[in-house]
Design a protein around this motif. Structure first.
Motif, PDB file in Angstrom:
ATOM      1  N   ASN A  28     -25.937  19.931   4.074  1.00  0.00           N
ATOM      2  CA  ASN A  28     -24.900  18.894   4.063  1.00  0.00           C
ATOM      3  C   ASN A  28     -23.546  19.600   4.019  1.00  0.00           C
ATOM      4  OD1 ASN A  28     -22.887  17.082   2.936  1.00  0.00           O
ATOM      5  ND2 ASN A  28     -24.543  15.676   2.455  1.00  0.00           N
ATOM      6  N   LYS A  29     -22.731  19.427   5.050  1.00  0.00           N
ATOM      7  CA  LYS A  29     -21.473  20.177   5.158  1.00  0.00           C
ATOM      8  C   LYS A  29     -20.516  19.871   4.011  1.00  0.00           C
ATOM      9  CE  LYS A  29     -21.562  20.816  10.176  1.00  0.00           C
ATOM     10  NZ  LYS A  29     -20.845  20.564  11.459  1.00  0.00           N
ATOM     11  N   SER A  30     -20.525  18.626   3.538  1.00  0.00           N
ATOM     12  CA  SER A  30     -19.634  18.261   2.434  1.00  0.00           C
ATOM     13  C   SER A  30     -20.029  18.988   1.150  1.00  0.00           C
ATOM     14  CB  SER A  30     -19.665  16.750   2.206  1.00  0.00           C
ATOM     15  OG  SER A  30     -18.839  16.388   1.118  1.00  0.00           O
ATOM     16  N   ILE A  31     -21.340  18.979   0.836  1.00  0.00           N
ATOM     17  CA  ILE A  31     -21.820  19.685  -0.351  1.00  0.00           C
ATOM     18  C   ILE A  31     -21.560  21.179  -0.221  1.00  0.00           C
ATOM     19  CG2 ILE A  31     -23.891  20.354  -1.647  1.00  0.00           C
ATOM     20  CD1 ILE A  31     -25.016  17.599  -1.212  1.00  0.00           C
ATOM     21  N   LEU A  32     -21.808  21.726   0.954  1.00  0.00           N
ATOM     22  CA  LEU A  32     -21.613  23.162   1.168  1.00  0.00           C
ATOM     23  C   LEU A  32     -20.152  23.554   0.975  1.00  0.00           C
ATOM     24  CD1 LEU A  32     -22.865  25.855   1.998  1.00  0.00           C
ATOM     25  CD2 LEU A  32     -22.389  25.249   4.390  1.00  0.00           C
ATOM     26  N   LYS A  33     -19.243  22.741   1.510  1.00  0.00           N
ATOM     27  CA  LYS A  33     -17.809  23.036   1.400  1.00  0.00           C
ATOM     28  C   LYS A  33     -17.349  23.049  -0.057  1.00  0.00           C
ATOM     29  CE  LYS A  33     -15.093  19.596   2.123  1.00  0.00           C
ATOM     30  NZ  LYS A  33     -14.410  18.499   2.836  1.00  0.00           N
ATOM     31  N   TRP A  34     -17.662  21.973  -0.778  1.00  0.00           N
ATOM     32  CA  TRP A  34     -17.226  21.881  -2.169  1.00  0.00           C
ATOM     33  C   TRP A  34     -17.953  22.889  -3.060  1.00  0.00           C
ATOM     34  CZ3 TRP A  34     -12.886  19.543  -3.307  1.00  0.00           C
ATOM     35  CH2 TRP A  34     -12.428  18.511  -2.490  1.00  0.00           C
ATOM     36  N   SER A  35     -19.211  23.170  -2.734  1.00  0.00           N
ATOM     37  CA  SER A  35     -19.971  24.145  -3.518  1.00  0.00           C
ATOM     38  C   SER A  35     -19.426  25.552  -3.336  1.00  0.00           C
ATOM     39  CB  SER A  35     -21.451  24.101  -3.129  1.00  0.00           C
ATOM     40  OG  SER A  35     -22.044  22.872  -3.491  1.00  0.00           O
ATOM     41  N   LEU A  36     -19.028  25.872  -2.111  1.00  0.00           N
ATOM     42  CA  LEU A  36     -18.462  27.199  -1.846  1.00  0.00           C
ATOM     43  C   LEU A  36     -17.182  27.389  -2.649  1.00  0.00           C
ATOM     44  CD1 LEU A  36     -18.482  29.855  -0.251  1.00  0.00           C
ATOM     45  CD2 LEU A  36     -17.220  28.681   1.572  1.00  0.00           C
ATOM     46  N   TRP A  37     -16.342  26.351  -2.666  1.00  0.00           N
ATOM     47  CA  TRP A  37     -15.124  26.470  -3.467  1.00  0.00           C
ATOM     48  C   TRP A  37     -15.463  26.565  -4.946  1.00  0.00           C
ATOM     49  CZ3 TRP A  37     -12.686  24.288  -7.528  1.00  0.00           C
ATOM     50  CH2 TRP A  37     -11.381  24.720  -7.760  1.00  0.00           C
ATOM     51  N   TRP A  38     -16.400  25.736  -5.406  1.00  0.00           N
ATOM     52  CA  TRP A  38     -16.844  25.753  -6.810  1.00  0.00           C
ATOM     53  C   TRP A  38     -17.207  27.176  -7.213  1.00  0.00           C
ATOM     54  CZ3 TRP A  38     -19.877  21.342  -9.467  1.00  0.00           C
ATOM     55  CH2 TRP A  38     -20.428  21.769 -10.675  1.00  0.00           C
ATOM     56  N   ALA A  39     -18.059  27.818  -6.405  1.00  0.00           N
ATOM     57  CA  ALA A  39     -18.553  29.147  -6.746  1.00  0.00           C
ATOM     58  C   ALA A  39     -17.436  30.188  -6.752  1.00  0.00           C
ATOM     59  CB  ALA A  39     -19.653  29.556  -5.768  1.00  0.00           C
ATOM     60  N   MET A  40     -16.628  30.197  -5.709  1.00  0.00           N
ATOM     61  CA  MET A  40     -15.599  31.233  -5.593  1.00  0.00           C
ATOM     62  C   MET A  40     -14.500  31.044  -6.646  1.00  0.00           C
ATOM     63  SD  MET A  40     -15.278  31.573  -1.436  1.00  0.00           S
ATOM     64  CE  MET A  40     -14.336  33.095  -1.524  1.00  0.00           C
ATOM     65  N   ALA A  41     -14.070  29.805  -6.855  1.00  0.00           N
ATOM     66  CA  ALA A  41     -13.006  29.553  -7.828  1.00  0.00           C
ATOM     67  C   ALA A  41     -13.495  29.759  -9.257  1.00  0.00           C
ATOM     68  CB  ALA A  41     -12.475  28.127  -7.652  1.00  0.00           C
ATOM     69  N   THR A  42     -14.733  29.370  -9.532  1.00  0.00           N
ATOM     70  CA  THR A  42     -15.282  29.554 -10.880  1.00  0.00           C
ATOM     71  C   THR A  42     -15.396  31.032 -11.214  1.00  0.00           C
ATOM     72  OG1 THR A  42     -16.476  27.460 -10.804  1.00  0.00           O
ATOM     73  CG2 THR A  42     -17.253  29.097 -12.387  1.00  0.00           C
ATOM     74  N   CYS A  43     -15.758  31.844 -10.239  1.00  0.00           N
ATOM     75  CA  CYS A  43     -15.801  33.295 -10.441  1.00  0.00           C
ATOM     76  C   CYS A  43     -14.442  33.793 -10.928  1.00  0.00           C
ATOM     77  CB  CYS A  43     -16.179  33.990  -9.138  1.00  0.00           C
ATOM     78  SG  CYS A  43     -15.792  35.757  -9.088  1.00  0.00           S
ATOM     79  N   GLY A  44     -13.378  33.398 -10.236  1.00  0.00           N
ATOM     80  CA  GLY A  44     -12.046  33.842 -10.623  1.00  0.00           C
ATOM     81  C   GLY A  44     -11.620  33.295 -11.971  1.00  0.00           C
ATOM     82  N   GLU A  45     -11.937  32.030 -12.236  1.00  0.00           N
ATOM     83  CA  GLU A  45     -11.545  31.412 -13.504  1.00  0.00           C
ATOM     84  C   GLU A  45     -12.245  32.061 -14.684  1.00  0.00           C
ATOM     85  OE1 GLU A  45     -11.444  28.457 -16.774  1.00  0.00           O
ATOM     86  OE2 GLU A  45     -13.186  29.281 -15.732  1.00  0.00           O
ATOM     87  N   LEU A  46     -13.528  32.359 -14.537  1.00  0.00           N
ATOM     88  CA  LEU A  46     -14.261  33.016 -15.617  1.00  0.00           C
ATOM     89  C   LEU A  46     -13.704  34.414 -15.888  1.00  0.00           C
ATOM     90  CD1 LEU A  46     -17.944  32.028 -14.697  1.00  0.00           C
ATOM     91  CD2 LEU A  46     -16.584  31.139 -16.603  1.00  0.00           C
ATOM     92  N   GLN A  47     -13.381  35.122 -14.825  1.00  0.00           N
ATOM     93  CA  GLN A  47     -12.871  36.487 -14.988  1.00  0.00           C
ATOM     94  C   GLN A  47     -11.506  36.488 -15.669  1.00  0.00           C
ATOM     95  OE1 GLN A  47     -14.932  38.703 -14.480  1.00  0.00           O
ATOM     96  NE2 GLN A  47     -13.988  40.673 -14.048  1.00  0.00           N
ATOM     97  N   VAL A  48     -10.649  35.573 -15.265  1.00  0.00           N
ATOM     98  CA  VAL A  48      -9.321  35.478 -15.879  1.00  0.00           C
ATOM     99  C   VAL A  48      -9.456  35.088 -17.353  1.00  0.00           C
ATOM    100  CG1 VAL A  48      -7.168  34.144 -15.906  1.00  0.00           C
ATOM    101  CG2 VAL A  48      -8.095  34.981 -13.736  1.00  0.00           C
TER     102      VAL A  48
END
Length: 431
Positions: free
Chosen positions: A235-255
């Motif tokens: 599902n392109k919508s789930i994939l799009k939001w999930s990709l952002w979720w994963a990449m942004a959460t990585c940065g937020e956790l590290q910060v």
């Protein structure tokens, strides 16, 4: 049982679970009171949580849906209490490493917290309860951090006293979790059937496809993991939001993991300019208001989603680079607040958009996969920047800023492909 009862109880649990007064002062407590050096904390203690979270998340995402959420929520509440036992009674590096390992189990269990409510309410209320449960966590953080700062600034309490208050609140959270209504596997099966018809326009399951008991439900759920992975992430919508979720959460956790170390470079040894509690409190307070406001906004995120993600990631990247070079503590604080607020707003929007597309009860599975990818990225970032290259704290934050700029470039490419190229092709064909 009325849906609002479960929602209110889960929100109350969320407030108490986040009532952790010591968190803004982890570094100060471990460095000043336990006498652990910067190198020991950054290289040998804090990375334990990153890698442990990654490991603990695998069983959490596999079992949250099977165990119907509540047992995993209780496990997380127990783990949080155990973390503060190590902080109160542990005095050496080994005890703090153990605490970080247990902390990883506690944070991994949060996939169950976020997934639980969606099997208790109708799909029409998904956006509302997403905002409520996120706001509850932020309210708990805000209240506890303000109280902590007041106690520290007035010298009415030590860091150890904050630990005692925290473990008391976490004990109450565990007690409250015991009263969360159980999730019935039969209700989950019914919800799955409804979701398949509503979202996928599928034919309802025939009676012989419906499991006869809980063990049949467990078997079907485990066997459907691969199918859920294919169905949901195609599902392109789930994939799009999930990709952002994963990449942004990585940065937020590290910060979040290393911000206190960065602030420590400019803080006085006597702690007079240490406003960590107020700063950490302002993040959830502002984010809570913003989230509740965004939940009421008429923005069509399915159309404007990529643009919002590009802008948010680009701003985050710029903020982190400014933070890395700041020579004034107040500027670091302001930039940090803006960064955390942007993240909380966008992750809430991402979660609300994802759950409306999920056809089965596999909320914990999808949330877990997204967080697992985030932790894989964070582990890679930690291994390279912190433990291999051994960057000092300021160059680390430059790296994190550039990482967010890369996120904005990725989603800008997606936006151009979806919004601009089709219009150019249409214009070319009509000319």
């Amino acid at each position: 049982m009325a849906w609002w009862y479960s929602a209110v109880l889960l929100c109350a649990f969320g407030v108490l679970k986040e009532f952790r007064l010591t968190e803004p002062y982890f570094y100060n407590y471990q460095h000043d009171d336990l006498h652990l050096s910067d190198s020991v904390l950054n290289d040998e203690v804090y990375p334990i949580w990153t890698y442990g979270y990654l490991i603990a998340l695998v069983p959490a995402l596999l079992l949250s849906d099977v165990l119907l959420y509540k047992p995993v929520i209780l496990l997380g509440a127990t783990a949080y209490v155990s973390v503060w036992v190590t902080l109160i009674f542990g005095k050496d590096k080994l005890s703090q490493q153990l605490g970080q390992a247990i902390y990883s189990i506690a944070t991994a269990s949060e996939v169950a917290y976020f997934a639980y409510i969606y099997v208790k309410v109708d799909r029409s209320k998904y956006s509302r309860v997403t905002a409520w449960t996120r706001a509850a966590l932020l309210a708990g953080k805000c209240t506890s951090y303000v109280l902590a700062e007041v106690l520290i600034l007035t010298k009415a309490a030590s860091y150890q006293t904050l630990n005692y208050i925290t473990i008391s609140a976490l004990g109450l959270a565990f007690t409250l979790a015991l009263f969360l209504p159980q999730v019935s596997w039969k209700a989950v099966v019914t919800r799955n059937i409804e979701g398949q018809v509503t979202i996928r326009n599928a034919t309802p399951l025939s009676p012989n496809q419906v499991p006869e008991n809980y063990w049949g439900f467990c078997k079907d759920t485990m066997l459907s993991l691969k199918e859920n992975l294919v169905i949901h992430y195609s599902n392109k919508s789930i994939l799009k939001w999930s990709l952002w979720w994963a990449m942004a959460t990585c940065g937020e956790l590290q910060v979040g993991n290393y911000a206190q170390t960065l602030w420590g470079q400019l803080q006085d040894s006597d702690g007079d300019n240490n406003l960590n509690g107020f700063i950490e409190a302002s993040c959830p307070f502002i984010a809570m208001i913003a989230i509740l406001a965004v939940e009421r906004s008429p923005i069509n995120w399915s159309h404007w989603g990529e643009i919002g993600l590009v802008i948010a990631a680009l701003i985050d990247g710029a903020l982190l680079i400014i933070m890395s070079q700041a020579q004034q503590l107040w500027l670091m604080y302001v930039v940090y607040v803006c960064f955390r607020v942007f993240y909380q707003i966008m992750i809430t929007i991402a979660q609300a958009n994802i759950v409306t597309e999920i056809a089965s009860h596999a909320y914990g599975f999808v949330f877990g996969i997204n967080t697992l990818v985030a932790l894989l990225l964070q582990s890679l970032l930690t291994a390279i920047a912190v433990q291999w290259i051994k960057l000092d704290i300021r160059p680390q934050f430059v790296t994190y800023g550039l990482y967010h700029v890369a996120i904005s470039i990725i989603f800008a490419s997606v936006a151009v492909k979806r919004l601009v190229i089709p219009k150019l092709v249409k214009l070319w064909r009509s000319s």
